[in-house]
Design a protein around this motif. Structure first.
Motif, mmCIF file in Angstrom:
data_model
loop_
_atom_site.group_PDB
_atom_site.id
_atom_site.type_symbol
_atom_site.label_atom_id
_atom_site.label_comp_id
_atom_site.label_asym_id
_atom_site.label_seq_id
_atom_site.Cartn_x
_atom_site.Cartn_y
_atom_site.Cartn_z
ATOM 1 N N PRO A 66 -1.834 -5.443 9.430
ATOM 2 C CA PRO A 66 -1.468 -4.292 10.136
ATOM 3 C C PRO A 66 -2.398 -4.275 11.601
ATOM 4 O O PRO A 66 -3.371 -4.564 11.347
ATOM 5 C CB PRO A 66 -1.701 -3.070 9.388
ATOM 6 N N ILE A 67 -1.778 -3.598 12.482
ATOM 7 C CA ILE A 67 -2.668 -3.300 13.625
ATOM 8 C C ILE A 67 -3.097 -1.927 13.373
ATOM 9 O O ILE A 67 -2.364 -0.866 13.154
ATOM 10 C CB ILE A 67 -1.698 -3.264 15.137
ATOM 11 N N TYR A 68 -4.408 -1.656 13.361
ATOM 12 C CA TYR A 68 -5.088 -0.676 12.779
ATOM 13 C C TYR A 68 -5.069 0.549 14.024
ATOM 14 O O TYR A 68 -5.231 0.021 15.229
ATOM 15 C CB TYR A 68 -6.595 -1.002 12.647
ATOM 16 N N TYR A 69 -4.984 1.764 13.830
ATOM 17 C CA TYR A 69 -5.524 2.704 14.591
ATOM 18 C C TYR A 69 -6.692 3.022 15.081
ATOM 19 O O TYR A 69 -7.689 3.228 14.120
ATOM 20 C CB TYR A 69 -4.880 3.972 13.825
ATOM 21 N N HIS A 124 -13.305 1.281 8.318
ATOM 22 C CA HIS A 124 -14.247 1.469 7.126
ATOM 23 C C HIS A 124 -13.789 0.254 6.230
ATOM 24 O O HIS A 124 -12.842 -0.421 6.337
ATOM 25 C CB HIS A 124 -14.142 2.706 6.543
ATOM 26 N N GLY A 134 -11.949 0.184 3.737
ATOM 27 C CA GLY A 134 -10.639 -0.033 3.343
ATOM 28 C C GLY A 134 -9.675 -0.872 4.210
ATOM 29 O O GLY A 134 -9.181 -1.752 3.867
ATOM 30 N N HIS A 135 -10.128 -0.705 5.381
ATOM 31 C CA HIS A 135 -9.427 -1.553 6.366
ATOM 32 C C HIS A 135 -9.988 -3.009 6.318
ATOM 33 O O HIS A 135 -9.254 -3.988 6.596
ATOM 34 C CB HIS A 135 -9.822 -1.154 7.889
ATOM 35 N N ASP A 170 -3.252 -0.509 17.031
ATOM 36 C CA ASP A 170 -2.120 0.388 17.464
ATOM 37 C C ASP A 170 -2.464 1.462 18.088
ATOM 38 O O ASP A 170 -2.927 2.580 17.539
ATOM 39 C CB ASP A 170 -1.627 0.540 15.869
ATOM 40 N N TYR A 202 4.314 -8.075 16.028
ATOM 41 C CA TYR A 202 4.166 -9.195 15.329
ATOM 42 C C TYR A 202 4.956 -10.220 16.317
ATOM 43 O O TYR A 202 4.818 -11.593 15.878
ATOM 44 C CB TYR A 202 4.877 -9.100 14.069
ATOM 45 N N GLY A 252 -0.648 -2.311 3.988
ATOM 46 C CA GLY A 252 -1.132 -1.381 2.642
ATOM 47 C C GLY A 252 0.134 -0.815 2.059
ATOM 48 O O GLY A 252 1.113 -0.695 2.849
ATOM 49 N N GLU A 281 1.144 2.156 1.785
ATOM 50 C CA GLU A 281 1.899 3.336 2.372
ATOM 51 C C GLU A 281 2.726 3.064 3.485
ATOM 52 O O GLU A 281 3.370 3.752 4.143
ATOM 53 C CB GLU A 281 0.669 4.530 2.795
ATOM 54 N N ILE A 282 2.616 1.837 4.147
ATOM 55 C CA ILE A 282 3.284 1.257 5.198
ATOM 56 C C ILE A 282 4.084 0.496 4.884
ATOM 57 O O ILE A 282 4.877 -0.424 5.628
ATOM 58 C CB ILE A 282 2.452 0.991 6.492
ATOM 59 N N HIS A 328 -0.513 -4.417 -0.409
ATOM 60 C CA HIS A 328 -1.707 -4.171 -1.217
ATOM 61 C C HIS A 328 -1.900 -2.630 -1.525
ATOM 62 O O HIS A 328 -1.457 -1.665 -0.880
ATOM 63 C CB HIS A 328 -2.921 -4.769 -0.704
ATOM 64 N N TRP A 346 -5.086 0.709 -2.316
ATOM 65 C CA TRP A 346 -6.007 1.157 -1.701
ATOM 66 C C TRP A 346 -7.278 1.018 -2.370
ATOM 67 O O TRP A 346 -7.428 1.047 -3.746
ATOM 68 C CB TRP A 346 -5.700 2.514 -1.396
ATOM 69 N N LEU A 347 -8.411 0.983 -1.553
ATOM 70 C CA LEU A 347 -9.878 1.344 -2.150
ATOM 71 C C LEU A 347 -10.272 2.602 -2.161
ATOM 72 O O LEU A 347 -10.053 3.212 -1.053
ATOM 73 C CB LEU A 347 -10.671 0.671 -1.318
HETATM 74 N N1 MSP Z 1 -1.160 1.633 12.718
HETATM 75 C C1 MSP Z 1 -0.758 1.572 11.553
HETATM 76 C C2 MSP Z 1 -0.124 0.095 11.039
HETATM 77 C C3 MSP Z 1 0.855 -0.135 12.171
HETATM 78 S S1 MSP Z 1 1.446 -1.826 11.514
HETATM 79 C C4 MSP Z 1 2.538 -2.466 12.690
HETATM 80 C C5 MSP Z 1 -1.520 2.013 10.365
HETATM 81 N N2 MSP Z 1 -2.838 1.866 10.698
HETATM 82 S S2 MSP Z 1 -4.255 2.551 9.798
HETATM 83 O O1 MSP Z 1 -5.449 2.090 10.673
HETATM 84 O O2 MSP Z 1 -3.893 3.842 9.379
HETATM 85 O O3 MSP Z 1 -3.983 1.446 8.661
HETATM 86 C C6 MSP Z 1 -3.999 0.398 8.617
HETATM 87 C C7 MSP Z 1 -4.115 -0.633 7.189
HETATM 88 O O4 MSP Z 1 -5.327 0.048 6.377
HETATM 89 C C8 MSP Z 1 -3.036 0.049 6.442
HETATM 90 O O5 MSP Z 1 -2.206 -1.199 5.925
HETATM 91 C C9 MSP Z 1 -3.674 0.775 5.338
HETATM 92 O O6 MSP Z 1 -3.092 0.738 4.018
HETATM 93 C C10 MSP Z 1 -5.085 0.121 5.290
HETATM 94 N N3 MSP Z 1 -6.303 1.066 4.676
HETATM 95 C C11 MSP Z 1 -6.623 2.293 5.156
HETATM 96 N N4 MSP Z 1 -7.430 2.756 4.299
HETATM 97 C C12 MSP Z 1 -7.287 2.010 3.039
HETATM 98 C C13 MSP Z 1 -7.994 1.842 1.973
HETATM 99 N N5 MSP Z 1 -9.089 2.979 1.593
HETATM 100 N N6 MSP Z 1 -8.002 1.065 1.135
HETATM 101 C C14 MSP Z 1 -7.044 -0.208 1.349
HETATM 102 N N7 MSP Z 1 -6.602 -0.146 2.663
HETATM 103 C C15 MSP Z 1 -6.407 1.018 3.293
HETATM 104 O O7 MSP Z 1 -1.343 2.426 9.494
#
Ligand code: MSP
Length: 639
Positions: free
Chosen positions: A12-15, A21, A23-24, A52, A234, A259, A261-262, A288, A290-291
């Motif tokens: 995913p592209i992270y916020y 952390h 989890g990401h 993102d 993508y 993850g 939730e998405i 997948h 979550w941690l």
């Molecule tokens: N920006 C959106 C994704 C857009 S993809 C086209 C987003 N960003 S996020 O930063 O909130 O999350 C990104 C990813 O990190 C998600 O897949 C999310 O499940 C994962 N994780 C965030 N916290 C997590 C844990 N504690 N454990 C495992 N993965 C988790 O959603």
């Protein structure tokens, strides 16, 4: 090596709302291991990650910090890139949604969908959850709150553009039903099928109440609402639609790793958007787990966020990656604790692998002058080790094709442990005392060096620095080739260079204490830091609430809503029905007998065809909501 074809994998592209952390890190480490594994097995891999960066939440955080949204995201994204550099994440491209290449392509995509007749302007009226940046319909809310995060939602009413998601409902259902591998694990697939069957509503894809986003090309008052902006990364990163060469080379994606939730966005909305563009669909979406920490999500306010950099600085990248990949089962949630991590590091890395390397190098130096000897004898034990060693790679391949990283590593460790046991069975220290058994001793040393050579190849996708360290100690040079893990007897005459232990043993008690101190220092216990609250109210406002003690005398599932439970509640002389959205956390029978605080004078309302008269108070504590209970008599006033 001849290429086996292309392999396109994405995270995913992270916020970039705050630093990433553990989890990401978990998701990116899995994608990296897969990318490295596929490269090693001969694929032309393209591994994409990114950030993102648009949306109301980022705009609000930036405002709070007194910087522009661009300045804010630039700072956080620099940190994200640093983290991936430290972790040696082998991405081929990093896309930021604020980059010109993305912005202009998203606008072209919007135009294409519009030309297709899939976009229309209308009036939006719905419930908006700002932290989740999601709109919800009335029926999706749980107790009037966001069904994802449980927070308050606001009524939003504005002109907006919509994507005709509903038009694609049948094709999406066909996709799930005819292509069972499209979405894994199966539990997620079943959830999504149920979701689609309830009916897809058109998707709001623009907003006009904030401006941190990509402008709608046909209407500059609007910005594109985040999911159209985000999901398209993508394909925009590959050049769609104006650079077909690279796009056609790598698309469709082999896997979008996301993850849980998405999953909904990736397996329903994203394919529908691609159908609208007449672009082939990705081959697979994998969700997948979550941690979790202390049974709940990591959050800054709880001060329980695990910083991967702290762990890397103390234990190294490879130990952390090994732990993340070995400990958790893909698709399921897992609990992160320092203790479990340290034990894994000690048992699997220091004891098993580290010891094998140290013992082998030391013995080859001592018994063979540091040169790996040829093997001229063979007994059953030797044969067993050899057969096992060359048979691990195909098992690992099968595990990796199922994204079963933990099984792949477990299979590799079967060999690590077998090799250690082989030393104990062969007792080289006894062989060394008998000149007549020199050939057997040589064979033993040779087979151990060979096993380590194979192990070094097998672990490369997960811990390449360790591969390099083992190869250095074993005097192995040259390219790392996967097929060499399936052949024995490639070493002959190598010079061994005994080095430092590759994974020093950790004093677990001491480490636990130090990690705890570090965490406290980084996130001091919040001492009287004011909470972020709703606006202050007058006493008269509070006095309007009639809070009473209600005793649950019976509870059952709502016949029409999975998330809701229906309670019969006794309050003094009266018995009434209250419906609450706690089915995910509580079985009906767990609730019976509880005496809880009820907002008793709340106007009754219908929830999926049944009346709810009043509302229970629940504390939103992490993952599981906690009932606000009391021992006072039912019907008593709570003031
Ligand atoms: N920006 C959106 C994704 C857009 S993809 C086209 C987003 N960003 S996020 O930063 O909130 O999350 C990104 C990813 O990190 C998600 O897949 C999310 O499940 C994962 N994780 C965030 N916290 C997590 C844990 N504690 N454990 C495992 N993965 C988790 O959603």
């Amino acid at each position: 090596m001849e290429s086996k074809g292309k392999y396109y994998i994405t995270t995913p592209i992270y916020y970039p709302s705050s630093n990433l952390h553990i989890g990401h890190t978990y998701c990116t480490v899995m994608a990296d291991a897969m990318a490295r594994f596929k490269r090693l097995s001969g694929y032309d891999v393209h591994f994409l990650t990114g950030t993102d960066e648009h949306g109301l939440k980022i705009q609000q955080i930036a405002e709070k910090e007194g910087v522009t949204p661009q300045e804010y995201v630039d700072r956080i994204v620099a940190g994200v890139k640093d983290l991936w550099k430290t972790m040696e994440i082998s991405y081929d491209d990093f896309i930021r949604t604020t980059e010109e290449r993305h912005v202009s392509r998203v606008q072209q995509i919007f135009n294409k969908m519009n030309e297709k007749g899939d976009i229309y302007k209308s009036e939006y009226e719905g419930w908006y959850c700002t932290p989740c940046e999601s709109f919800w319909t009335e029926s999706q809310l749980v107790d009037g709150c966001c069904p994802d995060c449980g927070r308050k939602v606001e009524k939003a009413h504005e002109e907006a553009y919509f994507f005709r998601l509903s038009k694609y409902q049948d094709r999406i259902l066909d996709l799930f039903e005819n292509n069972p591998d499209f979405l894994k694990p199966d539990t997620r697939r079943h959830e999504m099928i149920e979701f689609v069957k309830q009916g897809l509503e058109d998707l709001c894809i623009s907003r006009s109440t904030f401006d941190w986003g990509i402008q709608v090309p046909i209407d500059p008052k609007h910005v594109i609402y985040v999911w159209l902006d985000a999901l398209t990364n993508y394909i925009t990163a590959l050049g769609y639609p104006d650079d077909p060469e690279e796009f056609n080379h790598y698309w469709p994606a082999d896997v979008h790793l996301v993850g849980k939730e998405i999953v909904r966005f990736h397996s329903i909305i994203w394919p529908a958007m691609l159908m609208s563009l007449d672009v082939p669909l990705p081959k697979q979406v994998l969700g997948h787990g979550w941690l979790l920490i202390d049974g709940g999500k990591m959050s800054k306010s709880k001060g329980n966020v695990v910083d991967p950099v702290v762990l890397i600085n103390r234990y190294g990248i490879d130990a952390l990656k090994y732990f993340l990949l070995r400990e958790y089962t893909f698709g399921q949630d897992g609990v992160f604790t320092n203790e479990v991590m340290l034990k894994r590091m000690n048992f699997d890395l220091a004891n098993d692998l580290g010891n094998l390397v140290s013992r082998t190098a030391a013995m080859i130096e001592k018994y063979c002058g540091g040169i790996v000897p040829p093997a001229t004898t063979e007994d059953d034990i030797d044969r067993e080790l050899k057969t096992l060693a060359v048979g691990v790679a195909p098992k690992v391949e099968a595990d990796m094709n199922r994204f079963a990283f933990n099984n792949a590593l477990e299979n590799i460790w079967t060999l690590v442990r077998r090799a250690n046991k082989y030393i104990d069975e062969k007792t080289p220290w006894i062989l060394a005392k008998d000149e007549a058994r020199k050939a057997e001793l040589d064979t033993c040393m040779h087979n151990l060096a060979e096993s380590l050579r194979i192990i070094a190849i097998l672990i490369y996708p997960y811990m390449h620095t360790t591969t390099e360290k083992i190869n250095e100690q074993m005097g192995i040079t040259g390219e790392i080739l996967w097929e060499n893990a399936m052949t024995f007897d490639l070493l002959d005459g190598n010079r061994v260079n005994r080095g430092e232990p590759i994974f020093p043993r950790l004093d677990i008690e001491k480490e636990l204490k130090e990690l705890d101190d570090l965490r406290k220092a980084a996130a001091p216990e919040p001492e009287n830091i004011p909470l972020e609250l709703k606006p202050t109210i007058e006493f008269d406002d509070f006095a309007k609430l009639d809070l009473r003690v209600g005793e649950i005398i019976s509870a059952e599932k709502h016949p029409k809503a999975d998330k809701l439970l229906v309670f019969q509640v006794k309050m003094g002389t009266e018995t009434r029905q209250i419906i609450s959205g706690v089915a995910k956390d509580y079985k009906p029978e767990e609730m019976v007998g509880k005496k809880m605080v009820v907002v008793a004078n709340l106007k009754p309302r219908m929830l999926r065809g049944l009346e709810s008269h009043g509302m229970f108070l629940f504390a939103q504590d992490g993952e599981r909501t906690q009932p606000v209970e009391t021992t006072a008599a039912s019907g008593s006033a709570v003031e």
